[in-house]
Design a protein around this motif. Structure first.
Motif, PDB file in Angstrom:
ATOM      1  N   ALA A  28       2.753 -64.813  36.530  1.00  0.00           N
ATOM      2  CA  ALA A  28       3.362 -63.083  36.226  1.00  0.00           C
ATOM      3  C   ALA A  28       3.136 -62.190  37.978  1.00  0.00           C
ATOM      4  N   ASP A  29       3.775 -61.440  37.967  1.00  0.00           N
ATOM      5  CA  ASP A  29       4.066 -60.635  39.423  1.00  0.00           C
ATOM      6  C   ASP A  29       4.014 -59.408  39.189  1.00  0.00           C
ATOM      7  N   PHE A  30       3.122 -58.653  38.824  1.00  0.00           N
ATOM      8  CA  PHE A  30       3.205 -57.263  37.975  1.00  0.00           C
ATOM      9  C   PHE A  30       2.893 -56.496  39.440  1.00  0.00           C
ATOM     10  N   GLU A  31       3.582 -55.197  39.222  1.00  0.00           N
ATOM     11  CA  GLU A  31       3.345 -54.343  40.470  1.00  0.00           C
ATOM     12  C   GLU A  31       3.166 -52.710  39.685  1.00  0.00           C
ATOM     13  N   ILE A  32       1.389 -52.288  39.497  1.00  0.00           N
ATOM     14  CA  ILE A  32       1.732 -50.937  39.010  1.00  0.00           C
ATOM     15  C   ILE A  32       1.270 -50.398  39.716  1.00  0.00           C
ATOM     16  N   THR A  33       2.067 -48.956  39.399  1.00  0.00           N
ATOM     17  CA  THR A  33       1.980 -47.889  39.691  1.00  0.00           C
ATOM     18  C   THR A  33       1.212 -46.448  38.367  1.00  0.00           C
ATOM     19  N   GLU A  34       0.229 -46.142  39.000  1.00  0.00           N
ATOM     20  CA  GLU A  34      -0.953 -45.152  37.912  1.00  0.00           C
ATOM     21  C   GLU A  34      -0.229 -43.922  38.395  1.00  0.00           C
ATOM     22  N   GLU A  35      -0.208 -42.715  36.721  1.00  0.00           N
ATOM     23  CA  GLU A  35       0.740 -41.669  37.460  1.00  0.00           C
ATOM     24  C   GLU A  35       0.027 -40.671  35.733  1.00  0.00           C
ATOM     25  N   MET A  41      10.564 -62.480  40.920  1.00  0.00           N
ATOM     26  CA  MET A  41      10.040 -60.746  41.130  1.00  0.00           C
ATOM     27  C   MET A  41       9.477 -60.066  40.907  1.00  0.00           C
ATOM     28  N   LYS A  42       9.355 -59.217  41.224  1.00  0.00           N
ATOM     29  CA  LYS A  42       8.119 -57.886  40.396  1.00  0.00           C
ATOM     30  C   LYS A  42       8.511 -57.160  39.170  1.00  0.00           C
ATOM     31  N   LYS A  43       7.425 -57.222  38.210  1.00  0.00           N
ATOM     32  CA  LYS A  43       7.860 -56.700  36.673  1.00  0.00           C
ATOM     33  C   LYS A  43       6.914 -55.244  37.514  1.00  0.00           C
ATOM     34  N   LYS A  44       7.793 -54.440  37.149  1.00  0.00           N
ATOM     35  CA  LYS A  44       7.351 -52.720  37.604  1.00  0.00           C
ATOM     36  C   LYS A  44       6.529 -52.025  36.565  1.00  0.00           C
ATOM     37  N   LEU A  45       5.393 -51.772  36.224  1.00  0.00           N
ATOM     38  CA  LEU A  45       5.115 -51.542  35.414  1.00  0.00           C
ATOM     39  C   LEU A  45       4.203 -50.087  35.914  1.00  0.00           C
ATOM     40  N   LEU A  46       4.027 -49.246  34.499  1.00  0.00           N
ATOM     41  CA  LEU A  46       3.782 -47.626  34.908  1.00  0.00           C
ATOM     42  C   LEU A  46       3.009 -47.061  34.106  1.00  0.00           C
ATOM     43  N   GLU A  92      -9.481 -51.613  31.010  1.00  0.00           N
ATOM     44  CA  GLU A  92      -9.869 -53.232  30.427  1.00  0.00           C
ATOM     45  C   GLU A  92      -7.987 -54.007  30.620  1.00  0.00           C
ATOM     46  N   VAL A  93      -7.145 -52.930  29.973  1.00  0.00           N
ATOM     47  CA  VAL A  93      -5.753 -53.461  30.198  1.00  0.00           C
ATOM     48  C   VAL A  93      -5.432 -54.090  31.497  1.00  0.00           C
ATOM     49  N   LYS A  94      -6.339 -53.477  32.794  1.00  0.00           N
ATOM     50  CA  LYS A  94      -5.252 -53.225  34.197  1.00  0.00           C
ATOM     51  C   LYS A  94      -6.473 -54.497  34.180  1.00  0.00           C
ATOM     52  N   LYS A  95      -7.134 -54.887  33.830  1.00  0.00           N
ATOM     53  CA  LYS A  95      -8.412 -56.214  34.452  1.00  0.00           C
ATOM     54  C   LYS A  95      -7.748 -57.030  34.212  1.00  0.00           C
ATOM     55  N   ILE A  96      -7.007 -57.596  32.640  1.00  0.00           N
ATOM     56  CA  ILE A  96      -6.178 -58.294  32.301  1.00  0.00           C
ATOM     57  C   ILE A  96      -4.784 -58.616  32.835  1.00  0.00           C
ATOM     58  N   ILE A  97      -4.231 -56.862  33.282  1.00  0.00           N
ATOM     59  CA  ILE A  97      -3.014 -57.254  34.058  1.00  0.00           C
ATOM     60  C   ILE A  97      -3.257 -58.393  36.003  1.00  0.00           C
ATOM     61  N   VAL A  98      -4.106 -58.005  35.954  1.00  0.00           N
ATOM     62  CA  VAL A  98      -5.076 -58.245  37.056  1.00  0.00           C
ATOM     63  C   VAL A  98      -5.443 -59.593  37.315  1.00  0.00           C
ATOM     64  N   TRP A  99      -5.768 -60.413  35.793  1.00  0.00           N
ATOM     65  CA  TRP A  99      -6.760 -61.608  35.860  1.00  0.00           C
ATOM     66  C   TRP A  99      -4.937 -62.222  35.238  1.00  0.00           C
ATOM     67  N   PHE A 100      -3.147 -62.028  35.063  1.00  0.00           N
ATOM     68  CA  PHE A 100      -2.182 -62.535  34.684  1.00  0.00           C
ATOM     69  C   PHE A 100      -2.274 -62.787  36.566  1.00  0.00           C
ATOM     70  N   ASN A 101      -1.787 -61.364  36.974  1.00  0.00           N
ATOM     71  CA  ASN A 101      -1.888 -62.015  38.656  1.00  0.00           C
ATOM     72  C   ASN A 101      -2.129 -62.764  39.321  1.00  0.00           C
ATOM     73  N   LYS A 102      -3.752 -63.099  38.446  1.00  0.00           N
ATOM     74  CA  LYS A 102      -4.428 -63.946  39.788  1.00  0.00           C
ATOM     75  C   LYS A 102      -4.127 -65.251  39.463  1.00  0.00           C
ATOM     76  N   LYS A 103      -4.011 -65.331  38.111  1.00  0.00           N
ATOM     77  CA  LYS A 103      -4.256 -66.886  37.370  1.00  0.00           C
ATOM     78  C   LYS A 103      -2.945 -67.179  36.770  1.00  0.00           C
ATOM     79  N   LYS A 104      -1.745 -66.459  36.606  1.00  0.00           N
ATOM     80  CA  LYS A 104      -0.509 -67.075  36.189  1.00  0.00           C
ATOM     81  C   LYS A 104       0.338 -67.025  37.398  1.00  0.00           C
TER      82      LYS A 104
END
Length: 364
Positions: free
Chosen positions: A34-41, A1-6, A20-32
């Motif tokens: 985890a499946d984080f879905e990012i929304t920015e507001e 299941m996707k994990k929703k991050l705002l 810098e946090v976004k870069k790390i989230i992207v790394w986790f999505n690619k390498k681990k």
């Protein structure tokens, strides 16, 4: 299941550290796994500039539907003259209120690599590890009546009301006791029961909860002003400190400076669990928006990165991944890399973006 991050980067250095946090989230999505879905507001002053509100109903709806909210920072002198209800900080207060984030967890950890960055002697703070649990939605910041009124003699009177109910005290104390069971099994409850009736109630309720549910945890009581002194005198005597909104605001900042820089301090704000065992959460660095250094690529992103580590641990039960991220930060510091706020003689000064890249290198 996707994990929703705002992600609400906010104002000042918020966007830089959140990058810098976004870069790390992207790394986790690619390498681990985890499946984080990012929304920015938008939130804070930047939201007021665009929408006339520090946070919109639309963004609040997204926050309520998210698994976790990551906040950068809000505020700055640009918006100081706005009326109180429009100030950027009202976004933060609304998020806390609407998400019912009553427990604020602020770890004060002094990595031994940064012991010399503290204003205290290294032997006093090296390997310090305190968790401050601050009640976040009650007390003097939210009590009523409040406001400023004109008196008949021409003077003005400012009014803020400090109130707590039994249930408000119980729920935050329960969080502290449960955390202590996973740490060194010791809770220090802080209030001003010697001069405040609300403080006396606080002590009584914590004592009763301890007797009924947490006898295995060591409990002590301390007046908040004495706690402020003891944090400087002998901070390692503490494990978990639980206190109200006002004193928690002050004591957590003091504990933060024991570590050498607010740029190193993460935080988590949690709601109560629903019937499914889930809760709302928001994670943010303890530093402010620091508008004087915004846009210069010199801010310390480690507090925001460690806040994401807390999200991994508390919201997503990804303890191993959180440990891996924490250790990556430690390894970067052990290699001698420092941003300007924690710079020491003989160390390697790096920028905001370079620090984020170094953490990812260690994760790899």
């Amino acid at each position: 299941m996707k994990k929703k991050l705002l992600i609400l980067a906010g104002d000042g250095i918020g966007p830089e550290v959140m990058n810098e946090v976004k870069k790390i989230i992207v790394w986790f999505n690619k390498k681990k796994s985890a499946d984080f879905e990012i929304t920015e507001e938008l939130a804070g002053g930047i939201s007021f500039d665009k929408h006339g509100e520090p946070i919109t109903d639309k963004v609040m709806k997204i926050a309520l539907e998210s698994d976790a909210v990551l906040l950068g920072a809000v505020g700055g002198p640009k918006w100081d003259k706005l009326e109180f209800s429009k100030k950027p900080e009202r976004a933060l207060l609304r998020l806390r209120k609407d998400l019912e984030l009553f427990a604020n967890l602020r770890p004060a950890i002094c990595f031994k690599e940064l012991a010399n960055a503290s204003t205290l002697k290294p032997e006093i703070v090296s390997d310090l590890d305190i968790m401050i649990v601050r009640e976040l939605t009650g007390g003097i910041y939210f009590g009523s009546p409040r406001g400023v009124e004109k008196l008949s003699n021409g003077e003005k009177k400012g009014i803020n009301t400090h109130t707590y109910t039994t249930s408000e005290i119980q729920r935050v104390a329960r969080v502290a006791f449960e955390l202590a069971r996973k740490r060194n099994n010791k809770v220090t409850s802080c209030e001003k029961s010697n001069v405040m009736e609300a403080g006396l109630l606080w002590r009584e309720v914590v004592e009763e909860l301890h007797k009924n549910e947490f006898k295995d945890v060591e409990l002590s009581h301390m007046l908040a002003d004495n706690c402020a002194m003891q944090l400087v005198r002998n901070p390692k005597q503490f494990d978990v400190i639980v206190t109200d909104n006002l004193f928690g605001d002050m004591l957590s900042d003091e504990a933060g400076m024991l570590t050498g820089s607010l740029g190193m301090l993460p935080s988590a704000s949690l709601s109560g669990k629903n019937k499914a065992g889930k809760f709302k959460s928001m994670y943010e660095p303890c530093h402010g928006s620091a508008p004087d250094i915004a846009g210069k690529n010199i801010a310390n992103p480690l507090a925001s990165i460690l806040s994401f580590s807390m999200a991994l641990r508390y919201s997503f039960n990804m303890d191993k991944d959180a440990d891996m991220l924490d250790n990556a930060v430690k390894d970067v510091l052990s290699d001698g890399h420092r941003t300007a706020d924690i710079m020491e003689s003989g160390k390697n000064k790096v920028s905001t973006s370079q620090m984020g890249d170094l953490v990812i290198t260690k994760l790899k």
